[in-house]
Design an enzyme around this catalytic site. Structure first.
Site, PDB file in Angstrom:
ATOM      1  N   LYS A   1       0.365  -1.594  -0.024  1.00  0.00           N
ATOM      2  CA  LYS A   1       0.055  -0.544   0.067  1.00  0.00           C
ATOM      3  C   LYS A   1       0.976   0.717   0.001  1.00  0.00           C
ATOM      4  CE  LYS A   1      -3.611   1.592   2.806  1.00  0.00           C
ATOM      5  NZ  LYS A   1      -3.476   3.551   2.908  1.00  0.00           N
TER       6      LYS A   1
ATOM      7  N   ASP B   1       2.089   4.867   0.136  1.00  0.00           N
ATOM      8  CA  ASP B   1       1.741   6.206   1.318  1.00  0.00           C
ATOM      9  C   ASP B   1       2.118   7.509   0.252  1.00  0.00           C
ATOM     10  OD1 ASP B   1       0.930   7.259   2.998  1.00  0.00           O
ATOM     11  OD2 ASP B   1       2.601   7.510   4.363  1.00  0.00           O
TER      12      ASP B   1
ATOM     13  N   GLU C   1      -1.089   5.277  -7.629  1.00  0.00           N
ATOM     14  CA  GLU C   1      -0.285   6.264  -6.631  1.00  0.00           C
ATOM     15  C   GLU C   1       0.586   7.546  -7.220  1.00  0.00           C
ATOM     16  OE1 GLU C   1      -1.460   6.689  -1.930  1.00  0.00           O
ATOM     17  OE2 GLU C   1      -2.467   5.579  -4.205  1.00  0.00           O
TER      18      GLU C   1
ATOM     19  N   LYS D   1      -6.635  -7.867  -2.715  1.00  0.00           N
ATOM     20  CA  LYS D   1      -8.236  -7.706  -3.406  1.00  0.00           C
ATOM     21  C   LYS D   1      -8.641  -9.110  -3.922  1.00  0.00           C
ATOM     22  CE  LYS D   1      -6.824  -3.324  -5.093  1.00  0.00           C
ATOM     23  NZ  LYS D   1      -5.820  -2.611  -6.088  1.00  0.00           N
TER      24      LYS D   1
ATOM     25  N   LYS E   1      -3.353  -2.018   7.535  1.00  0.00           N
ATOM     26  CA  LYS E   1      -1.883  -1.469   7.624  1.00  0.00           C
ATOM     27  C   LYS E   1      -1.195  -2.065   8.653  1.00  0.00           C
ATOM     28  CE  LYS E   1      -3.667   2.711   6.607  1.00  0.00           C
ATOM     29  NZ  LYS E   1      -3.588   4.329   6.550  1.00  0.00           N
TER      30      LYS E   1
ATOM     31  N   CYS F   1      39.026  12.586  20.619  1.00  0.00           N
ATOM     32  CA  CYS F   1      40.409  13.549  20.898  1.00  0.00           C
ATOM     33  C   CYS F   1      41.811  12.491  21.635  1.00  0.00           C
ATOM     34  CB  CYS F   1      40.167  14.531  22.245  1.00  0.00           C
ATOM     35  SG  CYS F   1      40.086  13.690  23.997  1.00  0.00           S
TER      36      CYS F   1
ATOM     37  N   CYS G   1      34.246  10.020  28.567  1.00  0.00           N
ATOM     38  CA  CYS G   1      35.773  10.477  27.956  1.00  0.00           C
ATOM     39  C   CYS G   1      36.498  11.302  29.281  1.00  0.00           C
ATOM     40  CB  CYS G   1      35.945  11.202  26.517  1.00  0.00           C
ATOM     41  SG  CYS G   1      37.778  13.187  26.295  1.00  0.00           S
TER      42      CYS G   1
END
Length: 443
Positions: A7, A9, A64, A180, A204, A301, A321
């Site tokens: 799907k 987006d 889309e 589908k 989803k 460093c 450190c």
């Protein structure tokens, strides 16, 4: 059978082909009324202007419009450089681009298209969903290669999981899987409930979670010397926001979750908190994967980085450190803290400017902030001549510094960045000592 496909987006669009020529493109809008965006859609390379001779005289192709992650990142870089606001996610960028009044702007931004359905179509090139979509592909319309035919619920669910795991590799945003019914005569018999088809269903993904690749682990050094691991992720949209970094907390957390570079990881964004990594997907771990080894040397460093023994006898979770002020990372972070909102609150001296000024040797310690104007007057390389600066912005900065030559004592104490001294403790100390002199003399 049932088809299963990602799907996308993006933005639903309807393309009307008359005599095989693209006649009109409209956004799907509220289902009844859309927006005519034909001039803009004509600039999209993925959309064919002409269908081949085997296509029917009239067909309305639905699909889309979206933007790929790479193109989205490049567009946002351009937006930022031009001083414009970046887009929150690829969907917003695609929508903003498609609705431009000037098609030239749309043409300059790369939009993509996938065809997955149809509207008005007097004749169709097949009797199943799969056949029609395959015909679309033969006509030169881009169709999703991940669309498959499933013959059982188990097959549908395993395809859902497969697509979810591949989410990071796709290069574009998806937010689920659409199923589908394959046979078109069955689709017709099942019909619609208001606008929703009874023959189709969207499955989803969880909005707040996503799967992506851990491309690296960066070690950031904070103002107290703490080495914090940050996950560098292949960009993925989680809860509507593109995420490319996530916190890994500390080295024990990495070891406990056994997270390794190259892993496919599950990222979560709960609320507006910094994204975090929940764990890795075992079956996707590369064969040559090795456990992550946390550095014992400061990357900024080169000093030793150690985990302190606490008074309770426990070892501190954080490795620090030991370089103190010789460590450039700690110095830069201390300067940022000093100028920050709850400390000296110097307008115009944000993190980026401090990093720039530190790198160019203009500000190395807090007192340099207050001598900046005097030094600038004597300098051959004036601030006003720097890229992005001018007389007005420099004046503004100097005025902001002048306004902070004296601040409340609690702000001053907090600005010093003493370990374990936050705003509340700074207020208590300020009340107890009363003045900066007394604080200095008695500390």
């Amino acid at each position: 059978g049932v088809t299963a496909e990602p799907k996308i987006d993006g933005l639903s669009i309807s393309l009307r082909y008359e005599d095989r020529l693209l006649a009109q493109a409209a956004t799907r809008g509220d289902g009844a009324e859309g927006e005519n965006v034909t001039a803009n859609v004509l600039t999209i390379g993925d959309v064919p202007r002409v269908l081949p001779p085997q296509a029917p005289d009239l067909i309305e192709v639905r699909g889309e419009i979206y933007m790929s992650h790479t193109d989205f990142a490049a567009l946002n870089r351009k937006q930022t450089e031009a001083g414009d606001r970046p887009f929150a996610n690829p969907r917003n960028a695609a929508a903003g681009t498609l609705r431009q009044l000037d098609p030239k702007i749309t043409a300059s931004r790369p939009l993509r298209f996938f065809a997955y359905a149809w509207g008005e179509a007097p004749e169709l090139p097949g009797t199943t969903q799969m056949e029609v979509i395959q015909a679309f592909g033969r006509w030169g319309l881009p169709v999703n290669p991940l669309m498959t035919l499933c013959n059982s619920v188990d097959e549908m669910l395993s395809q859902y999981r497969r697509i979810e795991e591949r989410r990071a590799d796709l290069g574009y945003d998806i937010d689920g899987v659409v199923y589908k019914v394959n046979r078109l005569d069955w689709q017709q018999r099942l019909g619609f409930v208001s606008r929703s088809p009874r023959w189709g269903l969207a499955h989803k993904f969880s909005a707040e979670k996503a799967t992506t690749i851990l491309e690296g682990i960066d070690i950031q050094v904070g103002r107290t010397g703490a080495l914090t691991p940050v996950a560098r992720l292949r960009p993925v949209t989680v809860g509507g926001v593109v995420v490319s970094n996530a916190t890994l907390h500390n080295e024990d957390e990495i070891a406990r979750k056994d997270i390794r570079i190259g892993d496919t990881v599950v990222v979560q964004r709960a609320g507006d908190v910094i994204p975090q990594i929940l764990g890795y997907v075992a079956e996707r771990r590369p064969a040559d994967s090795v456990p992550y080894v946390f550095p014992t040397i400061c990357p900024a460093c080169g000093s030793h980085a150690e985990r302190e023994e606490r008074t309770t006898g426990k070892t501190d979770a954080v490795r620090r450190c030991t370089g103190g002020l010789i460590c450039p990372a700690q110095r830069v972070e201390r300067l940022k803290h000093f100028a920050s909102r709850n400390a000296f609150d110097i307008e115009g001296l944000g993190d980026k400017i401090i990093e720039e000024f530190y790198a160019d040797g203009l500000i190395q310690s807090p007192d340099d902030i207050f001598t900046l104007e005097a030094r600038d007057k004597r300098s051959l390389k004036r601030l006003k001549d720097r890229e992005g600066w001018g007389e007005a912005s420099v004046r503004k900065l100097f005025d902001a510094i002048d306004a902070r030559r004296s601040v409340a004592l609690d702000r001053f104490v907090f600005a010093l960045g003493i370990r374990h001294v936050g705003e509340t403790t700074a207020r208590i100390l300020a009340r107890a000592y009363g003045s900066a002199e007394s604080f200095r003399d008695q500390m």
